[in-house]
Design a protein around this motif. Sequence first.
Motif, PDB file in Angstrom:
ATOM      1  N   THR A   8     -20.298 -16.768  33.275  1.00 16.38           N
ATOM      2  CA  THR A   8     -21.386 -17.027  32.395  1.00 16.38           C
ATOM      3  C   THR A   8     -21.923 -18.303  31.824  1.00 16.38           C
ATOM      4  OG1 THR A   8     -20.330 -16.105  30.501  1.00 16.38           O
ATOM      5  CG2 THR A   8     -20.547 -14.245  31.569  1.00 16.38           C
ATOM      6  N   GLY A   9     -23.232 -18.204  30.963  1.00 18.26           N
ATOM      7  CA  GLY A   9     -23.796 -20.075  30.714  1.00 18.26           C
ATOM      8  C   GLY A   9     -24.006 -20.723  31.251  1.00 18.26           C
ATOM      9  N   ALA A  10     -24.231 -20.066  32.676  1.00 18.84           N
ATOM     10  CA  ALA A  10     -24.528 -20.690  33.863  1.00 18.84           C
ATOM     11  C   ALA A  10     -25.099 -21.811  34.158  1.00 18.84           C
ATOM     12  CB  ALA A  10     -24.572 -20.993  35.147  1.00 18.84           C
ATOM     13  N   THR A  11     -26.541 -21.727  32.921  1.00 14.23           N
ATOM     14  CA  THR A  11     -27.989 -22.853  32.988  1.00 14.23           C
ATOM     15  C   THR A  11     -27.490 -24.343  32.195  1.00 14.23           C
ATOM     16  OG1 THR A  11     -28.125 -21.554  30.522  1.00 14.23           O
ATOM     17  CG2 THR A  11     -29.348 -20.033  32.757  1.00 14.23           C
ATOM     18  N   SER A  12     -25.999 -24.375  31.556  1.00 14.67           N
ATOM     19  CA  SER A  12     -25.916 -25.780  31.298  1.00 14.67           C
ATOM     20  C   SER A  12     -25.128 -26.464  31.107  1.00 14.67           C
ATOM     21  CB  SER A  12     -26.400 -26.178  29.954  1.00 14.67           C
ATOM     22  OG  SER A  12     -26.464 -25.640  29.075  1.00 14.67           O
ATOM     23  N   GLY A  13     -24.419 -27.257  30.725  1.00 11.96           N
ATOM     24  CA  GLY A  13     -23.146 -28.026  30.856  1.00 11.96           C
ATOM     25  C   GLY A  13     -21.468 -27.418  31.726  1.00 11.96           C
ATOM     26  N   ILE A  14     -20.743 -26.504  30.978  1.00 15.79           N
ATOM     27  CA  ILE A  14     -19.859 -26.273  31.821  1.00 15.79           C
ATOM     28  C   ILE A  14     -19.800 -25.548  32.823  1.00 15.79           C
ATOM     29  CG2 ILE A  14     -16.797 -26.003  31.615  1.00 15.79           C
ATOM     30  CD1 ILE A  14     -17.096 -26.822  28.810  1.00 15.79           C
ATOM     31  N   GLY A  15     -20.611 -24.637  32.522  1.00 13.34           N
ATOM     32  CA  GLY A  15     -20.788 -23.117  33.584  1.00 13.34           C
ATOM     33  C   GLY A  15     -21.505 -24.039  34.701  1.00 13.34           C
ATOM     34  N   LYS A  16     -22.697 -24.918  34.163  1.00  9.38           N
ATOM     35  CA  LYS A  16     -23.582 -25.211  35.338  1.00  9.38           C
ATOM     36  C   LYS A  16     -22.997 -25.755  36.642  1.00  9.38           C
ATOM     37  CE  LYS A  16     -27.972 -27.633  35.979  1.00  9.38           C
ATOM     38  NZ  LYS A  16     -27.803 -29.189  36.226  1.00  9.38           N
ATOM     39  N   ALA A  17     -21.601 -26.929  35.839  1.00 11.20           N
ATOM     40  CA  ALA A  17     -20.787 -27.418  36.395  1.00 11.20           C
ATOM     41  C   ALA A  17     -19.890 -26.421  37.878  1.00 11.20           C
ATOM     42  CB  ALA A  17     -19.880 -28.559  35.931  1.00 11.20           C
ATOM     43  N   CYS A  18     -19.025 -25.410  36.576  1.00 10.43           N
ATOM     44  CA  CYS A  18     -19.026 -24.554  37.893  1.00 10.43           C
ATOM     45  C   CYS A  18     -19.443 -24.081  38.937  1.00 10.43           C
ATOM     46  CB  CYS A  18     -17.596 -23.412  36.939  1.00 10.43           C
ATOM     47  SG  CYS A  18     -16.863 -23.750  35.700  1.00 10.43           S
ATOM     48  N   GLY A  33     -27.305 -16.318  32.371  1.00 12.29           N
ATOM     49  CA  GLY A  33     -27.729 -17.260  31.290  1.00 12.29           C
ATOM     50  C   GLY A  33     -28.782 -16.094  30.750  1.00 12.29           C
ATOM     51  N   ARG A  34     -29.093 -17.094  29.242  1.00 19.69           N
ATOM     52  CA  ARG A  34     -30.844 -16.401  29.012  1.00 19.69           C
ATOM     53  C   ARG A  34     -32.184 -17.163  29.372  1.00 19.69           C
ATOM     54  NH1 ARG A  34     -28.871 -17.632  22.683  1.00 19.69           N
ATOM     55  NH2 ARG A  34     -28.376 -19.358  24.555  1.00 19.69           N
ATOM     56  N   ARG A  35     -31.611 -18.195  30.128  1.00 20.14           N
ATOM     57  CA  ARG A  35     -33.025 -18.936  29.797  1.00 20.14           C
ATOM     58  C   ARG A  35     -32.960 -18.623  32.074  1.00 20.14           C
ATOM     59  NH1 ARG A  35     -30.809 -24.724  27.571  1.00 20.14           N
ATOM     60  NH2 ARG A  35     -28.957 -23.384  28.208  1.00 20.14           N
ATOM     61  N   LYS A  36     -34.030 -18.307  32.041  1.00 19.50           N
ATOM     62  CA  LYS A  36     -34.420 -17.777  33.779  1.00 19.50           C
ATOM     63  C   LYS A  36     -34.617 -18.975  34.288  1.00 19.50           C
ATOM     64  CE  LYS A  36     -36.843 -13.707  35.293  1.00 19.50           C
ATOM     65  NZ  LYS A  36     -36.008 -13.643  35.889  1.00 19.50           N
ATOM     66  N   ASN A  86     -16.081 -16.510  32.201  1.00 16.79           N
ATOM     67  CA  ASN A  86     -15.987 -15.911  30.399  1.00 16.79           C
ATOM     68  C   ASN A  86     -16.778 -17.415  29.495  1.00 16.79           C
ATOM     69  OD1 ASN A  86     -16.596 -13.154  30.437  1.00 16.79           O
ATOM     70  ND2 ASN A  86     -14.626 -13.643  30.252  1.00 16.79           N
ATOM     71  N   ASN A  87     -17.961 -18.026  30.885  1.00 12.78           N
ATOM     72  CA  ASN A  87     -18.055 -19.714  29.578  1.00 12.78           C
ATOM     73  C   ASN A  87     -19.033 -18.973  28.585  1.00 12.78           C
ATOM     74  OD1 ASN A  87     -18.340 -22.690  30.162  1.00 12.78           O
ATOM     75  ND2 ASN A  87     -20.188 -21.558  30.670  1.00 12.78           N
ATOM     76  N   ALA A  88     -19.595 -18.364  28.335  1.00 13.84           N
ATOM     77  CA  ALA A  88     -21.364 -18.279  27.794  1.00 13.84           C
ATOM     78  C   ALA A  88     -20.504 -18.705  26.160  1.00 13.84           C
ATOM     79  CB  ALA A  88     -21.615 -16.970  27.527  1.00 13.84           C
ATOM     80  N   GLY A  89     -21.445 -19.182  25.098  1.00 18.44           N
ATOM     81  CA  GLY A  89     -20.843 -19.842  23.847  1.00 18.44           C
ATOM     82  C   GLY A  89     -21.413 -20.831  22.701  1.00 18.44           C
ATOM     83  N   LEU A  90     -21.144 -20.527  22.050  1.00 17.25           N
ATOM     84  CA  LEU A  90     -22.309 -21.310  20.827  1.00 17.25           C
ATOM     85  C   LEU A  90     -20.841 -21.978  19.965  1.00 17.25           C
ATOM     86  CD1 LEU A  90     -25.270 -20.468  19.341  1.00 17.25           C
ATOM     87  CD2 LEU A  90     -22.814 -19.198  20.595  1.00 17.25           C
ATOM     88  N   ALA A  91     -21.360 -23.156  19.448  1.00 15.17           N
ATOM     89  CA  ALA A  91     -21.782 -23.346  17.657  1.00 15.17           C
ATOM     90  C   ALA A  91     -22.325 -23.375  16.761  1.00 15.17           C
ATOM     91  CB  ALA A  91     -20.528 -24.712  17.225  1.00 15.17           C
ATOM     92  N   ILE A 136     -11.105 -16.480  33.852  1.00  9.97           N
ATOM     93  CA  ILE A 136     -11.195 -16.506  33.352  1.00  9.97           C
ATOM     94  C   ILE A 136     -11.470 -17.497  31.963  1.00  9.97           C
ATOM     95  CG2 ILE A 136     -11.055 -19.628  33.423  1.00  9.97           C
ATOM     96  CD1 ILE A 136     -10.352 -19.298  36.308  1.00  9.97           C
ATOM     97  N   ASN A 137     -11.137 -17.868  31.077  1.00  9.54           N
ATOM     98  CA  ASN A 137     -11.779 -17.541  29.600  1.00  9.54           C
ATOM     99  C   ASN A 137     -11.753 -18.848  29.057  1.00  9.54           C
ATOM    100  OD1 ASN A 137     -12.272 -14.718  29.440  1.00  9.54           O
ATOM    101  ND2 ASN A 137      -9.601 -14.814  28.599  1.00  9.54           N
ATOM    102  N   VAL A 138     -12.956 -19.469  28.759  1.00 10.66           N
ATOM    103  CA  VAL A 138     -13.044 -21.250  27.561  1.00 10.66           C
ATOM    104  C   VAL A 138     -13.168 -20.615  26.677  1.00 10.66           C
ATOM    105  CG1 VAL A 138     -14.737 -22.563  27.809  1.00 10.66           C
ATOM    106  CG2 VAL A 138     -14.180 -21.415  29.820  1.00 10.66           C
ATOM    107  N   GLY A 139     -11.989 -21.506  26.290  1.00  6.37           N
ATOM    108  CA  GLY A 139     -11.649 -21.053  24.936  1.00  6.37           C
ATOM    109  C   GLY A 139     -11.779 -22.540  24.180  1.00  6.37           C
ATOM    110  N   SER A 140     -11.401 -23.478  23.840  1.00  5.11           N
ATOM    111  CA  SER A 140     -11.613 -24.485  22.849  1.00  5.11           C
ATOM    112  C   SER A 140     -10.556 -25.208  22.117  1.00  5.11           C
ATOM    113  CB  SER A 140     -12.993 -24.608  22.067  1.00  5.11           C
ATOM    114  OG  SER A 140     -12.182 -25.876  21.234  1.00  5.11           O
ATOM    115  N   ILE A 141     -10.836 -26.628  21.976  1.00  7.56           N
ATOM    116  CA  ILE A 141      -8.912 -26.782  21.304  1.00  7.56           C
ATOM    117  C   ILE A 141      -9.731 -26.463  19.893  1.00  7.56           C
ATOM    118  CG2 ILE A 141     -11.154 -28.922  20.676  1.00  7.56           C
ATOM    119  CD1 ILE A 141      -7.158 -30.604  21.288  1.00  7.56           C
ATOM    120  N   ALA A 142     -11.010 -26.209  19.233  1.00  8.70           N
ATOM    121  CA  ALA A 142     -10.948 -25.332  18.374  1.00  8.70           C
ATOM    122  C   ALA A 142     -10.234 -24.633  18.043  1.00  8.70           C
ATOM    123  CB  ALA A 142     -12.328 -25.323  18.197  1.00  8.70           C
ATOM    124  N   GLY A 143     -10.173 -23.294  19.068  1.00  2.89           N
ATOM    125  CA  GLY A 143      -8.647 -22.499  19.250  1.00  2.89           C
ATOM    126  C   GLY A 143      -7.709 -22.057  19.051  1.00  2.89           C
TER     127      GLY A 143
END
Length: 253
Positions: A8-18, A33-36, A86-91, A136-143
Amino acid sequence: MKKIVLITGATSGIGKACAEKFASEEFNIIITGRRKEKLESLKNFIETKNNVQVYSLCFDVQNKDAVVESINSIPEEWKNIDILINNAGLALGRDNFETASMEDWETMIQTNVNGLLYVTKAILPILIQNKKGHIINVGSIAGKEVYENGNVYCASKFAVDAISKSMRIDLLKYGIKVTAIHPGAVETEFSLVRFKGDDIKAAAAYQGYEPLRPEDISASIFYAANLPEHVCINELTITCTQQANATYFYKNN
Ligand code: NDP
Ligand code: 8X3
């Protein structure tokens, strides 16, 4: 037969790199992702470069019905998913508790917590039936540690940490592995989204030190996903060398 990973969230960043990393190692990939247009161009890029197939699904993880409908629409030959990332996420925002926007809070909870739950619930029957699989869940050091003005983003990632731990217990009987990956600062679109398009604020988040790159995280995720059947990494907290915890960075002058 090639293994299948859904990201999930493969359109940029960590998900795309995965997506790029797993494709380079001969996995077939379901990207979401949402951006077709980003999904389509990533599919073309990966399929041209690698001997794998890519299936793309465009949906918003916040929308429970859309998640269920999309996962149910996966063709039979793509249904045997081995790994779910499970990578899609945002702040959204980095504001004090009393001034932060309620809408931002709702979007973060709806995406980072409920979205992860909706996607996992929709895919779980496949993993249970196969009596194997890896979530595999992408959390954060913020978690792991809250920080000033991190309030609800931190809370949503603490939830990812708790959900990962409880999933690991509940799914053990099915032979399903659960791993949580908790990155520190990674230079992606994350800060641009957090600061709502303010590229000066976004760039400042990565100044004075060498942040992680998305490829650093995808390499760790790939490693965790490719250990022997009897080995499960429960969680990894990964920072760049100049970051010690959620708030302490050793910055260049
Ligand atoms: P990016 O902004 O680069 O990527 C976020 C991805 O999530 C995009 O592909 C985006 O796709 C997708 N996404 C966001 N909202 C939704 C939604 N409602 N429905 C479907 N997909 C959605 O950031 P990162 O790669 O950095 O973030 C990936 C994960 O890593 C997030 O969970 C983030 O919290 C976490 N993380 C990031 C860190 C960092 O410093 N960058 C550190 C620690 C954790 P689209 O817009 O096309 O929908
Ligand atoms: C993203 C890392 O430190 O900005 O999860 O919260 S941080």
